[in-house]
Design an enzyme around this catalytic site. Sequence first.
Site, mmCIF file in Angstrom:
data_model
loop_
_atom_site.group_PDB
_atom_site.id
_atom_site.type_symbol
_atom_site.label_atom_id
_atom_site.label_comp_id
_atom_site.label_asym_id
_atom_site.label_seq_id
_atom_site.Cartn_x
_atom_site.Cartn_y
_atom_site.Cartn_z
ATOM 1 C CE LYS A 20 -76.044 14.796 4.018
ATOM 2 N NZ LYS A 20 -74.992 14.271 4.726
ATOM 3 C CB CYS A 30 -62.039 11.839 -12.733
ATOM 4 S SG CYS A 30 -61.447 13.407 -12.285
ATOM 5 C CG ASN A 87 -60.299 8.833 -12.714
ATOM 6 O OD1 ASN A 87 -60.608 9.634 -13.657
ATOM 7 N ND2 ASN A 87 -61.019 7.991 -12.080
ATOM 8 N N GLY A 88 -57.074 11.287 -10.647
ATOM 9 C CA GLY A 88 -55.981 11.620 -9.633
ATOM 10 C C GLY A 88 -55.276 12.593 -10.003
ATOM 11 C CG HIS A 102 -69.033 30.165 25.351
ATOM 12 N ND1 HIS A 102 -68.608 30.772 26.347
ATOM 13 C CD2 HIS A 102 -69.782 29.364 25.932
ATOM 14 C CE1 HIS A 102 -68.795 30.453 27.530
ATOM 15 N NE2 HIS A 102 -69.614 29.432 27.394
ATOM 16 C CD GLU A 144 -74.393 13.899 8.196
ATOM 17 O OE1 GLU A 144 -73.418 14.138 8.267
ATOM 18 O OE2 GLU A 144 -74.784 13.161 7.129
ATOM 19 C CD GLU A 153 -72.920 17.204 1.841
ATOM 20 O OE1 GLU A 153 -71.967 16.180 1.606
ATOM 21 O OE2 GLU A 153 -73.868 16.658 2.629
ATOM 22 N NE ARG A 192 -65.739 7.538 -9.547
ATOM 23 C CZ ARG A 192 -65.148 6.672 -8.695
ATOM 24 N NH1 ARG A 192 -65.784 5.763 -8.332
ATOM 25 N NH2 ARG A 192 -63.824 6.853 -8.479
ATOM 26 C CE LYS A 238 -72.041 8.630 -2.304
ATOM 27 N NZ LYS A 238 -72.918 9.104 -1.088
ATOM 28 C CD1 TRP A 249 -66.277 17.036 -9.054
ATOM 29 C CD2 TRP A 249 -64.129 17.065 -8.236
ATOM 30 N NE1 TRP A 249 -66.360 17.697 -7.910
ATOM 31 C CE2 TRP A 249 -65.052 17.574 -7.112
ATOM 32 C CE3 TRP A 249 -62.957 16.515 -7.348
ATOM 33 C CZ2 TRP A 249 -64.787 17.903 -6.022
ATOM 34 C CZ3 TRP A 249 -62.661 17.290 -6.376
ATOM 35 C CH2 TRP A 249 -63.507 17.849 -5.576
HETATM 36 C C1 G6P Z 1 -67.348 13.024 0.342
HETATM 37 C C2 G6P Z 1 -69.080 12.898 0.132
HETATM 38 C C3 G6P Z 1 -69.559 12.605 1.225
HETATM 39 C C4 G6P Z 1 -68.613 11.479 2.258
HETATM 40 C C5 G6P Z 1 -67.442 12.079 2.368
HETATM 41 C C6 G6P Z 1 -66.493 10.825 2.851
HETATM 42 O O1 G6P Z 1 -67.231 14.291 0.644
HETATM 43 O O2 G6P Z 1 -69.686 13.816 -0.620
HETATM 44 O O3 G6P Z 1 -71.010 12.328 1.560
HETATM 45 O O4 G6P Z 1 -69.353 11.477 3.664
HETATM 46 O O5 G6P Z 1 -66.709 12.025 1.000
HETATM 47 O O6 G6P Z 1 -66.739 9.646 2.087
HETATM 48 P P1 G6P Z 1 -66.571 8.324 2.166
HETATM 49 O O7 G6P Z 1 -67.034 7.392 1.197
HETATM 50 O O8 G6P Z 1 -65.043 7.897 2.761
HETATM 51 O O9 G6P Z 1 -67.741 7.914 3.606
#
Ligand code: G6P
Length: 607
Positions: free
Chosen positions: A484, A2, A96-97, A503, A480, A487, A27, A602, A72
């Site tokens: 990606k 948010c 927010n929160g 395994h 990673e 996501e 965000r 984000k 959000w």
């Molecule tokens: C969210 C984002 C990711 C990020 C993670 C940790 O899940 O979508 O891209 O890696 O948070 O965020 P930070 O700001 O702590 O790296």
Amino acid sequence: MCGIVAAAAGSNIVPVLVEGLKKLEYRGYDSAGLAVVGATGIERVRSVGRVAELEAAAAGTSAPTGIAHTRWATHGVPCERNAHPHVSGGIAVVHNGIIENYESLRRELTDLGYEFTSDTDTETIAHLVEHLLRAEPDLFRAVQLACRRLVGAYAIAVIDQRQPGKVVVSREGSPLLLGLGDTGSYAASDASALLQVTRNMVYLENGDIAELTAAGVRIERRDGKPVERPVHVSELSAAAVELGQYRHYMQKEIFEQPEALANTLEIVGGAKSIQPGIFGAEAANLLHDVDQVLILACGTSAHSGMTARYWLEAIAGVSCTVEIASEYRYRTSVPDPRQLVVAISQSGETADTLAALRHAKSLGQHKTLAICNVPESAIVRESALRFITRAGPEIGVASTKAFTTQLAALFLLTLVMAKVRDRLSEAEEAAYIDQLRHLPVAVNKVLTLESEIEAWARRFADKHHALFLGRGRHYPIALEGALKLKEISYIHAEAYPAGELKHGPLALVDAQMPVISVAPNDELLEKLKSNLQEVRARGGELYVFADADAEIPSTEGVHMLRLPEHYGQLSPILHVIPLQLLSYHAALVKGTDVDKPRNLAKSVTVE
Ligand code: G6P
């Protein structure tokens, strides 16, 4: 996650609120809304979907005081009824929160006769403030009293139609800062939303309550003590968040990596040796007796930590544990005051990483280091040492340039730790520094593979699953790559250390399963090649990212791309780039919302 924007100024602030929300879109959100104190009282506009839709719906709205929000969903599904602002009587609130005691507050307020029209925890704040205003007519005082009743993490902004020209804001756990303009006062979740009106920012501390009017701001603590907070002049570049020539922020950010790395490594300059001081004035003192490293992070940042573990143990000879922040914070662990606790975060505001850092400190672990992309963030402010990656604002939800710059920072940490522990000769150090210096150029060369990767990505159009393999320091890179892909393209992807194939995951391999392998010519290549044979023998289609030196023949069912240079220990930084490009182009083929994937945010500022 948010976002909040609030304004009290001498003229119509609706365009400022809308523009601010657009800057916070990155965000992640599912609905948006705003409320102003208009001529007839509170005027509220809300919509599900993009800020552009809210902008259209608010076209006729105009007022000098208002609050706005991107939501959000946490409590209650995304729909207009649950979108903020929430109103009660003549007041409106954005939040927010998470309010943890909202159920008991909701019962209490329902007993007092308040009717709830949403499923949100936020609505309890609206009714609570409305109720308190009956005995305490000053909005600032009523919000202060309300905050004393709230348990949880929050940032809020409140307006009252009987007190036009005034916004009251408060924070506890969630980010909120003030902007001091010439003709108005503003508040927002981050500085990018306010650069349109001012560069003069005041970062609120937890427990601060501020009143914004066109004339200025005043701040008190929750217990009523007045407090002054310093004004920072933000150096964030407004241009840095424009899309420019690219189709998506993610694409822009992938291609910004050479520059982001160059900026991050600028601190090394022309030197042949690196000093601990790059992590802060206290670093030499604090690092000299470190006996272990504990890395805490979430998501992509955790993958950079996992990669660094290989470096720290192999080059610096220091044992290293990497732990997901949300696990560590709730686990009973054995504290070691000589352990260096490294919190890695792009945003510096991730709730779990921040809480894990605080938890470590509460256990007496005071050797703390933040590796972070946002200098003014909470994680940086609360760590003894810091290294600021200079990736610039990262807007795409899927992290790219933040990851590679974190890796660069962690490699510098490895070199410093190796020196402190007498594990690095001058010649070795100088050779690593040369490699680091060459990194932006090496990354540029990898980026030239885009069109070939794009062609590969077309073959993913009908795929539902994918498997990523890597070994050693490239196993976290496989993780990673899988993150990606899932996501942003919503293709289910898993990563395995290639040695684990037999395994379990081998059972899944058939002609429908693309298997993506990170295969540089390192000490594990021969082992990896046998794993790839196991995949081919089951009809699996292989996509291999090798490098110039890797001797892997390209045969039927084995697609191969060679990265231009072999890069030794630093090879993970190069090898993640084709995986970023592959997921980006697979997402394009799938037609998904690349920069704002569904259900993701984000900056995850709630648990
Ligand atoms: C969210 C984002 C990711 C990020 C993670 C940790 O899940 O979508 O891209 O890696 O948070 O965020 P930070 O700001 O702590 O790296």
